[in-house]
Design a protein around this motif. Structure first.
Motif, short mmCIF file in Angstrom:
data_model
loop_
_atom_site.label_atom_id
_atom_site.label_comp_id
_atom_site.label_asym_id
_atom_site.label_seq_id
_atom_site.Cartn_x
_atom_site.Cartn_y
_atom_site.Cartn_z
N THR A 90 44.73 39.73 56.60
CA THR A 90 43.62 40.58 56.16
C THR A 90 42.70 39.87 55.17
O THR A 90 41.67 40.41 54.82
N ILE A 91 43.08 38.68 54.73
CA ILE A 91 42.25 37.93 53.79
C ILE A 91 41.13 37.23 54.58
O ILE A 91 41.34 36.81 55.72
N SER A 92 39.94 37.13 53.98
CA SER A 92 38.82 36.52 54.69
C SER A 92 38.99 35.00 54.76
O SER A 92 39.77 34.40 54.03
N PHE A 93 38.23 34.40 55.64
CA PHE A 93 38.28 32.96 55.86
C PHE A 93 37.99 32.20 54.57
O PHE A 93 38.73 31.31 54.16
N THR A 104 44.04 28.32 57.23
CA THR A 104 43.24 29.53 57.21
C THR A 104 43.10 30.11 58.62
O THR A 104 43.24 31.33 58.81
N SER A 156 48.98 38.94 52.59
CA SER A 156 47.91 39.45 53.45
C SER A 156 48.34 39.49 54.92
O SER A 156 47.54 39.82 55.78
N GLN A 194 38.00 33.36 51.43
CA GLN A 194 38.98 33.65 50.39
C GLN A 194 40.20 32.75 50.55
O GLN A 194 40.74 32.24 49.57
N SER A 195 40.65 32.58 51.77
CA SER A 195 41.80 31.74 52.03
C SER A 195 41.51 30.28 51.66
O SER A 195 42.35 29.61 51.04
N LYS A 236 44.43 33.75 59.93
CA LYS A 236 43.56 34.74 60.59
C LYS A 236 44.06 35.09 61.99
O LYS A 236 44.04 36.24 62.40
#
Length: 147
Positions: free
Chosen positions: A55-58, A46, A117, A60-61, A50
């Protein structure tokens, strides 16, 4: 929702744990080892995603990686049942096919979310650690043999 991946991680760790809780020489990985490998690996992947501009949140990953462990949890269950029937060449081939299929399912499912993402020129940098993460878990499942 981090409860789903947490439950799957605990399930996999408990199934990989061989023998009794008080035995030090049972031959299988201990619960804490499996738990740390799964969660530390998910956090590293994750953070890598990042830092590469994903673009995916922490969280969500972490959820995607946790839920994508489910096929490997099913593989562990099947492998334990196959080992109950007996160990041998046929048993190993069945376990290899099951673990290989579930490894591919886990890897493809998670990369479908996480690679999309990322910027197009950095997708391989995100997919490679995911491949290694699920490969290590798959290897632990395949090589597990109860004493």
């Amino acid at each position: 929702d981090l409860w789903g991946p947490l439950v799957l991680c605990v399930s996999l760790a408990l199934m990989l744990q061989g023998g009794s809780a008080d035995s030090k020489d049972d031959g299988g990985p201990q619960f804490a080892e499996v738990f740390v490998i799964i969660w530390f690996g998910a956090v590293v992947i994750t953070l890598n995603s990042k830092l590469l501009g994903g673009t995916i949140s922490f969280f969500q990953s972490l959820c995607v990686l946790g839920y994508c462990v489910m096929p490997l949890t099913m593989a562990m269950l099947v492998c334990r049942l196959v080992l109950l029937a007996g160990a041998g060449t046929v048993s190993f081939i069945i376990r290899l096919i099951v673990v290989g299929a579930m490894f591919a399912w886990s890897t493809l499912a998670s990369t479908a979310f996480l690679a999309d993402s990322q910027p197009p020129n950095r997708k391989a940098l995100v997919v490679y650690p995911i491949f290694l993460f699920y490969f290590v878990i798959s290897w632990m499942i395949l090589t597990f043999t109860p004493q």
